[in-house]
Design a protein around this motif. Sequence first.
Motif, mmCIF file in Angstrom:
data_model
loop_
_atom_site.group_PDB
_atom_site.id
_atom_site.type_symbol
_atom_site.label_atom_id
_atom_site.label_comp_id
_atom_site.label_asym_id
_atom_site.label_seq_id
_atom_site.Cartn_x
_atom_site.Cartn_y
_atom_site.Cartn_z
ATOM 1 N N MET A 1 0.851 -1.174 0.000
ATOM 2 C CA MET A 1 0.000 0.000 0.000
ATOM 3 C C MET A 1 0.897 1.237 0.000
ATOM 4 N N ALA A 2 0.501 2.235 -0.722
ATOM 5 C CA ALA A 2 1.259 3.487 -0.805
ATOM 6 C C ALA A 2 1.194 4.235 0.530
ATOM 7 N N GLU A 3 2.082 5.181 0.689
ATOM 8 C CA GLU A 3 2.099 6.012 1.886
ATOM 9 C C GLU A 3 0.806 6.814 1.980
ATOM 10 N N ILE A 4 0.248 6.887 3.189
ATOM 11 C CA ILE A 4 -1.024 7.573 3.408
ATOM 12 C C ILE A 4 -0.807 8.680 4.430
ATOM 13 N N HIS A 5 -1.351 9.860 4.136
ATOM 14 C CA HIS A 5 -1.231 11.006 5.042
ATOM 15 C C HIS A 5 -2.606 11.498 5.474
ATOM 16 N N LYS A 6 -2.657 12.101 6.632
ATOM 17 C CA LYS A 6 -3.884 12.690 7.143
ATOM 18 C C LYS A 6 -4.438 13.660 6.096
ATOM 19 N N GLY A 7 -5.732 13.555 5.822
ATOM 20 C CA GLY A 7 -6.388 14.447 4.879
ATOM 21 C C GLY A 7 -6.299 14.027 3.428
ATOM 22 N N ASP A 8 -5.582 12.944 3.121
ATOM 23 C CA ASP A 8 -5.495 12.498 1.723
ATOM 24 C C ASP A 8 -6.880 12.249 1.138
ATOM 25 N N ILE A 9 -7.014 12.544 -0.139
ATOM 26 C CA ILE A 9 -8.246 12.285 -0.888
ATOM 27 C C ILE A 9 -7.875 11.410 -2.079
ATOM 28 N N GLY A 10 -8.707 10.441 -2.400
ATOM 29 C CA GLY A 10 -8.467 9.583 -3.549
ATOM 30 C C GLY A 10 -7.676 8.325 -3.227
ATOM 31 N N THR A 11 -7.410 8.069 -1.949
ATOM 32 C CA THR A 11 -6.705 6.849 -1.559
ATOM 33 C C THR A 11 -7.612 5.650 -1.794
ATOM 34 N N ILE A 12 -7.075 4.603 -2.392
ATOM 35 C CA ILE A 12 -7.842 3.390 -2.665
ATOM 36 C C ILE A 12 -7.509 2.345 -1.605
ATOM 37 N N PHE A 13 -8.541 1.874 -0.924
ATOM 38 C CA PHE A 13 -8.398 0.790 0.045
ATOM 39 C C PHE A 13 -9.049 -0.441 -0.562
ATOM 40 N N ARG A 14 -8.246 -1.458 -0.841
ATOM 41 C CA ARG A 14 -8.737 -2.667 -1.510
ATOM 42 C C ARG A 14 -8.483 -3.869 -0.614
ATOM 43 N N LEU A 15 -9.497 -4.697 -0.441
ATOM 44 C CA LEU A 15 -9.386 -5.902 0.373
ATOM 45 C C LEU A 15 -9.789 -7.118 -0.448
ATOM 46 N N THR A 16 -9.163 -8.247 -0.147
ATOM 47 C CA THR A 16 -9.435 -9.497 -0.837
ATOM 48 C C THR A 16 -9.983 -10.512 0.161
ATOM 49 N N ILE A 17 -11.067 -11.175 -0.214
ATOM 50 C CA ILE A 17 -11.675 -12.188 0.633
ATOM 51 C C ILE A 17 -11.098 -13.544 0.228
ATOM 52 N N LYS A 18 -10.527 -14.241 1.217
ATOM 53 C CA LYS A 18 -9.954 -15.569 0.984
ATOM 54 C C LYS A 18 -10.491 -16.538 2.022
ATOM 55 N N ASP A 19 -10.501 -17.798 1.653
ATOM 56 C CA ASP A 19 -10.868 -18.868 2.571
ATOM 57 C C ASP A 19 -9.810 -19.947 2.432
ATOM 58 N N GLY A 20 -9.029 -20.136 3.485
ATOM 59 C CA GLY A 20 -7.956 -21.135 3.418
ATOM 60 C C GLY A 20 -6.927 -20.821 2.363
ATOM 61 N N GLY A 21 -6.706 -19.557 2.078
ATOM 62 C CA GLY A 21 -5.721 -19.153 1.082
ATOM 63 C C GLY A 21 -6.263 -19.047 -0.329
ATOM 64 N N SER A 22 -7.481 -19.502 -0.564
ATOM 65 C CA SER A 22 -8.081 -19.441 -1.901
ATOM 66 C C SER A 22 -9.013 -18.241 -1.999
ATOM 67 N N LEU A 23 -9.031 -17.589 -3.161
ATOM 68 C CA LEU A 23 -9.937 -16.470 -3.390
ATOM 69 C C LEU A 23 -11.381 -16.929 -3.307
ATOM 70 N N VAL A 24 -12.238 -16.071 -2.754
ATOM 71 C CA VAL A 24 -13.668 -16.366 -2.656
ATOM 72 C C VAL A 24 -14.396 -15.542 -3.706
ATOM 73 N N ASP A 25 -15.238 -16.195 -4.494
ATOM 74 C CA ASP A 25 -16.068 -15.504 -5.474
ATOM 75 C C ASP A 25 -17.156 -14.750 -4.712
ATOM 76 N N VAL A 26 -17.093 -13.419 -4.745
ATOM 77 C CA VAL A 26 -18.059 -12.597 -4.008
ATOM 78 C C VAL A 26 -19.025 -11.886 -4.959
ATOM 79 N N SER A 27 -19.166 -12.420 -6.168
ATOM 80 C CA SER A 27 -20.009 -11.771 -7.176
ATOM 81 C C SER A 27 -21.488 -11.753 -6.780
ATOM 82 N N GLU A 28 -21.888 -12.581 -5.825
ATOM 83 C CA GLU A 28 -23.289 -12.611 -5.380
ATOM 84 C C GLU A 28 -23.626 -11.465 -4.428
ATOM 85 N N ALA A 29 -22.629 -10.679 -4.016
ATOM 86 C CA ALA A 29 -22.895 -9.543 -3.128
ATOM 87 C C ALA A 29 -23.472 -8.408 -3.954
#
Length: 112
Positions: A1-29
Amino acid sequence: MAEIHKGDIGTIFRLTIKDGGSLVDVSEAGSSEKFITFKKPSGKTVTVDAAFPNGEDGTQGRIEYITTTAGFLDEVGHWEMQAKLILALSAPSRDATLKSEIEAFHVKRNLD
């Protein structure tokens, strides 16, 4: 993740859902069933709506939140975040709630 500063705008926070190390298909959300909860250094929590990254459909297991306001990253220090998704499964009244691992990041101070 890039350096983040107080007040930053446009920061992207991305998370990945895994189960036992494998990606989980979350397309039903659905569009109103994807969230990221942030815990600030003060202990206050804020939950925001998340989305699939641009060009993805959820089969990659990722969701993201892009900061759009100057007031969101308002505390310097250790932050945590966790994804939460509600999946509508094909059987009636069978929803599943999934959460990601808790991830941490640091928001740095500014001189002004």
